[in-house]
Design an enzyme around this catalytic site. Structure first.
Site, PDB file in Angstrom:
ATOM      1  N   ASP A 225       0.329 -40.724  22.269  1.00 37.54           N
ATOM      2  CA  ASP A 225       0.275 -41.172  23.855  1.00 37.54           C
ATOM      3  C   ASP A 225      -0.119 -40.097  24.774  1.00 37.54           C
ATOM      4  O   ASP A 225      -1.478 -39.490  24.084  1.00 37.54           O
ATOM      5  CB  ASP A 225       1.840 -41.238  24.223  1.00 37.54           C
ATOM      6  CG  ASP A 225       1.724 -42.010  25.593  1.00 37.54           C
ATOM      7  OD1 ASP A 225       1.780 -43.162  25.612  1.00 37.54           O
ATOM      8  OD2 ASP A 225       2.067 -41.420  26.431  1.00 37.54           O
ATOM      9  N   TYR A 375      -0.678 -41.051  35.400  1.00 45.07           N
ATOM     10  CA  TYR A 375      -1.774 -42.027  34.980  1.00 45.07           C
ATOM     11  C   TYR A 375      -2.751 -42.135  36.240  1.00 45.07           C
ATOM     12  O   TYR A 375      -4.080 -42.184  35.843  1.00 45.07           O
ATOM     13  CB  TYR A 375      -0.950 -43.522  34.931  1.00 45.07           C
ATOM     14  CG  TYR A 375       0.019 -43.496  33.551  1.00 45.07           C
ATOM     15  CD1 TYR A 375       1.082 -43.023  33.764  1.00 45.07           C
ATOM     16  CD2 TYR A 375      -0.813 -44.279  32.465  1.00 45.07           C
ATOM     17  CE1 TYR A 375       1.475 -43.051  32.230  1.00 45.07           C
ATOM     18  CE2 TYR A 375       0.131 -44.449  31.441  1.00 45.07           C
ATOM     19  CZ  TYR A 375       1.114 -44.003  31.375  1.00 45.07           C
ATOM     20  OH  TYR A 375       1.846 -43.978  30.245  1.00 45.07           O
ATOM     21  N   HIS A 432       4.858 -46.667  18.249  1.00 45.15           N
ATOM     22  CA  HIS A 432       4.262 -45.960  19.027  1.00 45.15           C
ATOM     23  C   HIS A 432       4.980 -44.426  19.273  1.00 45.15           C
ATOM     24  O   HIS A 432       4.235 -43.391  19.408  1.00 45.15           O
ATOM     25  CB  HIS A 432       4.237 -46.461  20.549  1.00 45.15           C
ATOM     26  CG  HIS A 432       3.459 -45.698  21.390  1.00 45.15           C
ATOM     27  ND1 HIS A 432       2.295 -45.692  21.451  1.00 45.15           N
ATOM     28  CD2 HIS A 432       3.879 -45.107  22.726  1.00 45.15           C
ATOM     29  CE1 HIS A 432       1.979 -44.666  22.518  1.00 45.15           C
ATOM     30  NE2 HIS A 432       2.932 -44.393  23.196  1.00 45.15           N
TER      31      HIS A 432
END
Ligand SMILES: *[C@@H]1O[C@H](CO)[C@@H](O)[C@H](O)[C@H]1NC(C)=O
Ligand SMILES: *[C@@H]1O[C@H](CO)[C@@H](O)[C@H](O)[C@H]1NC(C)=O
Ligand SMILES: *[C@@H]1O[C@H](CO)[C@@H](O)[C@H](O)[C@H]1NC(C)=O
Length: 456
Positions: A225, A375, A432
């Protein structure tokens, strides 16, 4: 005459530029300062031990908000396909109130040594775990492990003992690690930047400074990630310090023509692109397995990359809203089929104690908004446009490719950016949150990767 000489010079310069000038392939470290207000003098480099503590007042406030939650009825038969099934959410919340023992989780969290130190004007939190049973004459290998969103340093709690004390856990002791797990600025107990622009390049540099401050000249780096992106940039800005880069998620942001061709033709001519059967299984039909899935799963990213402060406001005020938002990711990102289970399959791979502990870290530090802003800082200007996206990574790289990862990256694609891949393994299971879900598989993969790097 003069004109001819000038023209020759210009043509010569252009030819020289294209033919002989070495492309600048280095990413400069840069500098930054993220504290509030005017830039202060240099950081005080002291490192302070830190312990997680919570007051009764904080817990009273949390549980009174939980009690004041309003729920909406889920649509009949919707399971997790419209997002978190709110009937199931009530069950999770009732466990949070009646079964979850925060005091016990706090002891677990504090079992490893925590520290804080100020870097570029903000307080950075990290765990620093040294081996407990290091045989005489052996040296531990420093390894920085970086989490992502919506995880935290806590994702590494199950893998840390496997790396720092492998023999007690039935693993080979050929490589014993000293593990450093920092919190990304604005996540958990690391202070958030007060200024705009604190992106993964800034965070990679901050973590580089952290490792140097701890006295490490050479070290390994691992992540998935955001941790994958941060460690990748770390390897780009400090290639002589990062001995090896191990990733459990790979994203190639600025694809070349061969990637496009492999998408169009890979299913019919896998051999042409070096695709294994497993690559084809994971990626094709491309429209369904990659495009549709990405559209379905990436709404959060658009939101967070554009208006994090608006979207985060409600989450920072409602612990139940926060839990639904975060835990939905621990359902679908662990296995895309989990959205078809009434309970989101949440407890198939994790316990509620583990899942709620991660929520507590976000809630108690009030860090959801700052975590979402990351982000905007990274993809708000567009995907693949930053300098680091276009530059290669030269340090030895290992990839653990888990079958349920959000986006599969075959070797052909990974090689475009990582030009020195020394190991690339298709893992038998896991998604993930690899360290949190399959700590032993990941630990073994890191071990074998480091073995290959050290042999060279
Ligand atoms: C939500 O989950 C519960 C189990 O916790 C289940 O009984 C219920 O049928 C689910 N609702 C929907 C709409 O899927
Ligand atoms: C992609 O998703 C849309 C909307 O959910 C659906 O109608 C379509 O059939 C899907 N396409 C494929 C190839 O799965
Ligand atoms: C999801 O379920 C389908 C159909 O049952 C199966 O073929 C597929 O392998 C499953 N995917 C994962 C990631 O487990």
């Amino acid at each position: 005459m003069l004109l001819e000489i000038l023209a020759t010079l210009v043509v010569g310069a252009i030819l020289y530029h294209y033919l002989f000038k070495k492309k600048d392939e280095t990413l400069s470290m840069g500098d930054g300062w993220w504290g509030a207000g005017q830039r202060q003098d240099d950081d005080n480099e002291e490192i302070h031990p830190f312990k997680i503590e919570t007051s009764d007042e904080e817990l009273r406030d949390l549980f009174s908000r939980i009690d004041n939650t309003r729920y909406s009825e889920p649509l009949e038969g919707s399971r997790f396909n419209y997002g978190f099934n709110s009937s199931h959410l009530k069950k999770v919340v009732s466990y949070w109130k009646e079964g979850f023992n925060w005091k016990k989780q706090l002891e677990i969290l504090n079992q490893y040594p925590h520290f804080k130190t100020k870097i570029e004007g903000i307080n950075i939190h990290f765990l620093h775990v040294k081996p407990t049973n290091l045989p005489a004459g052996r040296r531990a290998k420093p390894l920085i492990m970086v989490h992502g969103w919506p995880g935290s340093f806590y994702e590494f709690y199950k893998i840390i003992p496997l790396l720092t004390d492998p023999t007690s856990h039935g693993l080979s002791d050929e490589h014993i690690f000293e593990v450093i797990c920092p919190s990304i600025p604005g996540y958990g107990f690391s202070e958030a930047s007060h200024k705009q622009g604190c992106d993964s390049v800034a965070v990679a540099r901050i973590f580089y400074k952290l490792m140097r401050r701890l006295g490490f000249q050479e070290f390994y780096a691992q992540g998935g990630d955001w941790g994958s992106m941060i460690c990748t940039i770390l390897a780009q800005i400090a290639p002589s310090n990062v001995k090896g880069l191990h990733l459990n998620m790979v994203a190639v942001m600025s694809p070349k023509l061969s990637v496009v061709l492999s998408i169009l033709l890979g299913q019919r001519f896998p051999g042409l692109f070096g695709f294994e059967e497993e690559d084809v299984r994971r990626m094709f039909p491309f429209m369904k397995k990659v495009v549709n899935h990405t559209v379905k799963e990436s709404g959060y990213m658009h939101l967070q990359a554009t208006k994090p402060d608006t979207a985060g406001c409600g989450l920072n005020n409602s612990p139940v809203g926060l839990a639904a938002y975060i835990l939905e990711k621990f359902s679908t990102w662990t296995d895309r089929n989990f959205s078809d289970y009434e309970d989101g399959g949440l407890e198939r791979k994790f316990t509620l104690d583990e899942l709620l502990t991660n929520i507590m870290i976000y809630w108690l530090t009030g860090s959801i908004v700052s975590s979402m802003r990351f982000y905007k800082e990274n993809v708000g200007k567009g995907i693949g446009v930053a300098k680091h996206d276009k530059l290669p990574v030269k340090v030895p790289t290992g990839v653990a490719s888990f079958p349920n990862e959000l986006l599969h990256c075959p070797l052909l694609w990974a090689k475009q950016k990582f030009i020195n891949i020394v190991s690339f393994n298709y893992m038998p299971r896991g998604g993930h949150f690899a360290a949190f879900e399959e700590p032993e598989l990941l630990a073994k993969d890191i071990q074998q990767f480091v073995g290959k790097v050290e042999q060279k």
